[in-house]
Design an enzyme around this catalytic site. Structure first.
Site, PDB file in Angstrom:
ATOM      1  N   PRO A  55      45.103  26.745  56.094  1.00  0.00           N
ATOM      2  CA  PRO A  55      43.805  27.179  55.558  1.00  0.00           C
ATOM      3  C   PRO A  55      43.922  28.517  54.842  1.00  0.00           C
ATOM      4  O   PRO A  55      44.643  29.406  55.285  1.00  0.00           O
ATOM      5  CB  PRO A  55      42.952  27.340  56.812  1.00  0.00           C
ATOM      6  CG  PRO A  55      43.945  27.714  57.878  1.00  0.00           C
ATOM      7  CD  PRO A  55      45.218  26.974  57.541  1.00  0.00           C
ATOM      8  N   CYS A  70      35.795  41.837  26.812  1.00  0.00           N
ATOM      9  CA  CYS A  70      35.522  41.246  25.508  1.00  0.00           C
ATOM     10  C   CYS A  70      35.797  39.755  25.502  1.00  0.00           C
ATOM     11  O   CYS A  70      36.756  39.286  24.872  1.00  0.00           O
ATOM     12  CB  CYS A  70      36.365  41.949  24.454  1.00  0.00           C
ATOM     13  SG  CYS A  70      36.154  43.712  24.539  1.00  0.00           S
ATOM     14  N   GLU A  71      35.007  39.016  26.240  1.00  0.00           N
ATOM     15  CA  GLU A  71      35.105  37.556  26.320  1.00  0.00           C
ATOM     16  C   GLU A  71      33.709  37.056  26.676  1.00  0.00           C
ATOM     17  O   GLU A  71      33.077  37.609  27.584  1.00  0.00           O
ATOM     18  CB  GLU A  71      36.026  37.108  27.475  1.00  0.00           C
ATOM     19  CG  GLU A  71      37.470  37.473  27.351  1.00  0.00           C
ATOM     20  CD  GLU A  71      38.267  36.565  26.435  1.00  0.00           C
ATOM     21  OE1 GLU A  71      37.776  35.461  26.097  1.00  0.00           O
ATOM     22  OE2 GLU A  71      39.366  36.982  26.050  1.00  0.00           O
TER      23      GLU A  71
HETATM   24  C1  LIG Z   1      46.234  26.778  47.977  1.00  0.00           C
HETATM   25  C2  LIG Z   1      46.895  26.007  49.036  1.00  0.00           C
HETATM   26  C3  LIG Z   1      46.364  26.008  50.330  1.00  0.00           C
HETATM   27  C4  LIG Z   1      45.096  26.724  50.715  1.00  0.00           C
HETATM   28  O1  LIG Z   1      43.968  26.154  50.148  1.00  0.00           O
HETATM   29  P1  LIG Z   1      42.506  26.609  50.623  1.00  0.00           P
HETATM   30  O2  LIG Z   1      41.593  25.758  49.857  1.00  0.00           O
HETATM   31  O3  LIG Z   1      42.375  28.047  50.274  1.00  0.00           O
HETATM   32  O4  LIG Z   1      42.430  26.371  52.086  1.00  0.00           O
HETATM   33  C5  LIG Z   1      47.065  25.313  51.299  1.00  0.00           C
HETATM   34  N1  LIG Z   1      48.200  24.637  51.012  1.00  0.00           N
HETATM   35  C6  LIG Z   1      48.724  24.613  49.771  1.00  0.00           C
HETATM   36  C7  LIG Z   1      49.969  23.870  49.531  1.00  0.00           C
HETATM   37  C8  LIG Z   1      48.084  25.286  48.745  1.00  0.00           C
HETATM   38  O5  LIG Z   1      48.601  25.247  47.512  1.00  0.00           O
END
Ligand SMILES: *Cc1c(COP(=O)(O)O)cnc(C)c1O
Length: 414
Positions: free
Chosen positions: A274, A343-344
């Site tokens: 997570p 500037c976008e």
């Molecule tokens: C980005 C990523 C996560 C975390 O994703 P969340 O949506 O922030 O929980 C976990 N595993 C992999 C392989 C990722 O690329």
């Protein structure tokens, strides 16, 4: 659940008034709540206690060393996607045996460094990558653990930029190819394929796509067993959604109720990754109103933070609540586009938003900016990236200084 609350019309982070922070550290300023992100980590851990998972916080969501260190101290492992993140993970004191490494484009240098450090798993995303890891491990006379990242072809309802588990995405390996890779992989002498990995996307608020993907891979793992391939670990990835506006995401307990039965039945060791769920709601970005600009068509509220500080609205059309640090006594509102100085035309934090009537010089908080906020910040328009402070109770710690003008040109040669 987060620890940003109003007391007497003033916004607090835990026991600290945010206005005092902006006076001391200026704006734009990222303010983090320790008890919020540690609380989320512990909630997830408790919800999944029955399978005692290794929870590897996803470093890319927010990679500040102080945050990594705090999570590692509570027992978290780390999920990395580059050699730079490996460097951070080690600096934060993470045991390499708790580091998992995903990325479709790992370079030889990155692979070698991760093997030398002795990370727990490479999450492998293609056959050529697997062969390359085997070759490099052979040269180092090591055997390294790998998990095969499966692309389970499920479609979670989320922004198309952050779905990663459909066959049109570059991530992972489809089942049929994965079967061949796993059988072939048995002949490779310097990799031990002992895990299966999935990560189907981000900001997923419902458990159904997770359950669907998990069931698919568990069935796949059973078939492999018949062929004599033994898988010990299942990494179910990250992707748990949070509340930005009016989403109703599953809680850690609801998610566990949905997927725990199948996970327990499988007898596999579980890893989770997570990011957003842990750090997303644990920060605000404090900004200052510079100008209110009225035009015949609409009104712009120009603030001192732009897409270089927080790119999520521009990149994903993401919604972030915006509130004044001090609630005005009048209930009157004004409809504005909240924009930055860059500037976008894509440089906005909110569009057509009804906000309490606000004056130039007032301060606002952009809520839930802990994940993919600072970690995606850049120096575009030669803007110095913001400072970051970490609050724990009434303690305030500067965890990243605001960049200086000299920082902007540090590596330039002229
Ligand atoms: C980005 C990523 C996560 C975390 O994703 P969340 O949506 O922030 O929980 C976990 N595993 C992999 C392989 C990722 O690329």
């Amino acid at each position: 659940m987060h620890e940003f609350k109003f007391k007497n019309n003033l916004l607090y982070c835990e026991d600290v008034q945010v206005r005092d922070l902006v006076k001391k550290y200026n704006t734009p300023l990222y303010v983090y709540s320790y008890n919020t992100f540690i609380g989320h980590f512990l909630k997830l851990k408790a919800a999944f206690q029955q399978v005692n998972p290794l929870i590897c916080y996803s470093v890319k969501a927010n990679s500040n060393l102080a945050i990594l260190k705090a999570l590692v101290a509570r027992g978290a492992g780390l999920d990395i996607v580059s050699g730079g993140e490996l460097f951070r993970a080690i600096r934060a004191g993470c045991d390499p045996a708790k580091i998992v490494y995903a990325s479709v484009g790992k370079t030889d240098v990155e692979i070698e460094e991760a093997i030398r450090k002795g990370i727990k798993f490479f999450n492998v995303e293609s056959l050529p990558e697997l062969e390359n890891i085997n070759r490099i491990a052979g040269r180092l006379r090591k055997i390294t653990n790998v998990a095969i990242r499966i692309n389970p072809d499920v479609a979670p309802k989320t922004h198309h930029y952050i779905t990663t588990g459909k066959l049109t995405n570059k991530f992972g390996i489809d089942f049929a190819t994965a079967r061949k890779v796993l059988l072939l992989g048995r002949k490779l002498r310097n990799v031990n394929i002992s895990g299966i990995h999935i990560h189907i996307g981000s900001q997923i608020t419902d458990g159904a796509p997770f359950l669907e993907a998990i069931k698919k891979v568990i069935a796949f793992i059973s078939q492999l067993k018949l062929k004599g391939v033994n898988i010990e670990y299942l990494n179910i990835g990250g992707g748990l959604g949070i509340i930005y506006q009016n989403e109703k995401p599953q809680t850690a307990d609801e998610f566990a109720r949905k997927v725990l039965p199948v996970l327990k039945d499988s007898g596999l060791k579980i890893i989770m990754e997570p990011g957003r769920f842990i750090i997303g709601s644990a920060a605000i970005l404090a900004v200052k109103v510079l100008y209110i600009k009225k035009t015949p068509l609409k009104n712009f509220m120009i603030v001192d933070a732009g897409m270089n500080d927080l790119i999520r609205p521009a990149l994903y059309d993401a919604h972030h609540e915006i509130v004044p640090l001090k609630t005005p006594s009048s209930k009157k509102t004004m409809k504005v586009d909240v924009v930055g100085p860059i500037c976008e035309s894509g440089d906005f934090l909110a569009k057509a938003r009804n906000l309490p009537v606000t004056k130039e010089g007032d301060f606002l908080a952009v809520m839930c900016t802990g994940a993919y906020g600072f970690s995606m910040a850049s120096n575009y328009n030669s803007r110095r990236r913001p400072a970051e402070v970490l609050i724990k109770g009434d303690q305030v710690k500067l965890i990243r200084k605001r960049e200086s003008q000299e920082d902007l040109i540090r590596n330039e040669i002229w």
